[in-house]
Design an enzyme around this catalytic site. Structure first.
Site: not given
Ligand code: PLP
Length: 387
Positions: A71-72, A151, A179, A199-201, A239, A327
């Site tokens: 995300g950053t 967040n 978030q 962001s995936a996580h 990649t 973070c």
């Protein structure tokens, strides 16, 4: 009872089972998505399938999703003066952000420090639309960046209203939805965000994968951060992280499917937790409680409580919570979010964040409240926390 109760979902979420299954399936992929042979095409299918899934989470078109490494990174990619539209190719002259943005936005992207303006927020941490209008009036080609949900507090920004103001002034709007994604419904078109970060996580995919999403094709980033092989339409060379991207897609689909039920369940748990907090320590404050918030987040403080003590005490009782901005964890820093909301410094130092997720249970909440009672009793002997 499980050994631990994890209440730090805004820092990161565990891998969703669906994401773990996608990871397992992806392990068999040997090809490079850019290769034309069957192995390459198989890898490409993983990436493109995930692109469709992530786009669906926010109502975007798959072709308007650019995968990044976080995300950053997506924030950094978006926040550049070199955002061109069909009508305007001159550089954006100013970046306007709210005072409660994530550090990756507060860093200002690729704008020179003197070209970044921080906008005031109200006591709940919502951007002041009048301050936004005023700041826009002084700029020719502004870019505005606002988070959809904070967040630390979970408080939602009035993004759709801000988008109208920004567009009226001829500006562009980037929205950090890291978030909010997966927790509340998001439609990039209804919100009017020109660009959006995910962001995936935070939604149950792997750590180290993000995305920048476009609302329409009309915006061109003339200075990609990572140049080279032309992947991701030339916007993000390298990649692709095929496995991470596959988990992102699977997590997005799972989050979308379960969103209404998960949100209702989390809200019930969160409300019970807050009621229990206050029952034990009537002077406890829940920040942003009266504002529209994410259903999973509680940021609270109580007189006499220090965040370091609380985090360690909860940890010893098997409960993971956080203090300050997640973070910057590892180091307890006073929250710029609470400072911007006008909270006094001694209270800011005591703020503790509890954030829930889809596998949080009533048992976890009870364990938390038992630990809270013990902590308050211990502190009250010295400092009168519950008085
Ligand atoms: N934006 C917000 C609001 C966040 O909370 C975070 C992470 O906590 C980020 C951006 C950064 O995302 P990532 O961890 O993928 O770099």
């Amino acid at each position: 009872m499980p050994d631990r109760s994890y209440f730090d979902w805004n820092a990161t979420a565990p891998l969703r089972p669906e994401a773990a299954a996608a990871l397992q399936a992806g392990l068999a992929v040997v090809g490079n998505p850019s290769s034309v042979h069957a192995e390459g095409r198989a890898a490409r299918r993983f990436v493109e399938n995930a692109r469709e899934q992530v786009a669906a989470l926010v109502g975007a078109r798959p072709g308007d999703v650019c995968f990044t490494a976080s995300g950053t990174e997506a924030n950094m990619l978006a926040l550049t003066p070199k955002l061109e539209t069909a009508d305007e190719i001159r550089p954006r002259d100013r970046l306007l952000i709210s005072a409660v943005e994530h550090s990756s936005v507060r860093a200002g992207g690729r704008f020179p420090p003197g070209s970044v303006t921080e906008l005031a927020v109200d006591a709940a941490g919502r951007v002041d639309l009048d301050a936004l209008k005023l700041a826009l009036a002084g700029t020719a080609r502004p870019l505005v960046s606002l988070m959809l949900a904070n967040n630390e507090t979970g408080v939602l920004q009035p993004v759709a209203a801000a988008a109208a103001v920004v567009h009226d002034a001829g500006g562009l709007l980037h929205v950090d939805a890291v978030q909010a994604a997966g927790r509340i419904p998001i439609d990039i078109n209804a919100l009017g965000a020109d660009l959006m970060t995910l962001s995936a996580h935070k939604i149950g995919g792997m750590k180290g994968v993000g995305a920048l999403v476009w609302r329409h094709e009309g915006i061109h980033i003339a200075d990609p951060l990572v140049r080279g092989g032309g992947q991701e339409r030339g916007l993000r060379a390298g990649t692709e992280n095929v496995l991470g991207i596959a988990t992102f897609g699977a997590a997005a689909t799972a989050a979308l499917a379960g969103m209404a039920a998960e949100a209702a369940r989390m809200r019930t748990l969160r409300d019970a937790l807050e009621a229990g907090l206050r029952a034990v320590a009537p002077r406890a404050v829940v920040f942003g409680a009266a504002a529209e918030r994410l259903p999973n987040t509680t940021l609270f403080a109580a007189p006499g409580l220090t965040a370091e003590t609380a985090v360690i005490a909860f940890d010893l009782e098997g409960i993971a919570v956080s203090s300050g901005a997640a973070c910057s964890s590892g180091k307890v820093q006073p929250s710029h979010v609470l400072a911007a909301m006008g909270v006094s410094p001694e209270i800011v130092h005591g703020a503790v964040r509890v954030s829930l997720g889809w596998d949080s249970t009533e048992t976890d909440v009870q364990r938390f409240l038992t630990a809270w009672r013990t902590l308050v009793t211990a502190l009250s002997k010295g400092e009168g926390i519950a008085a």
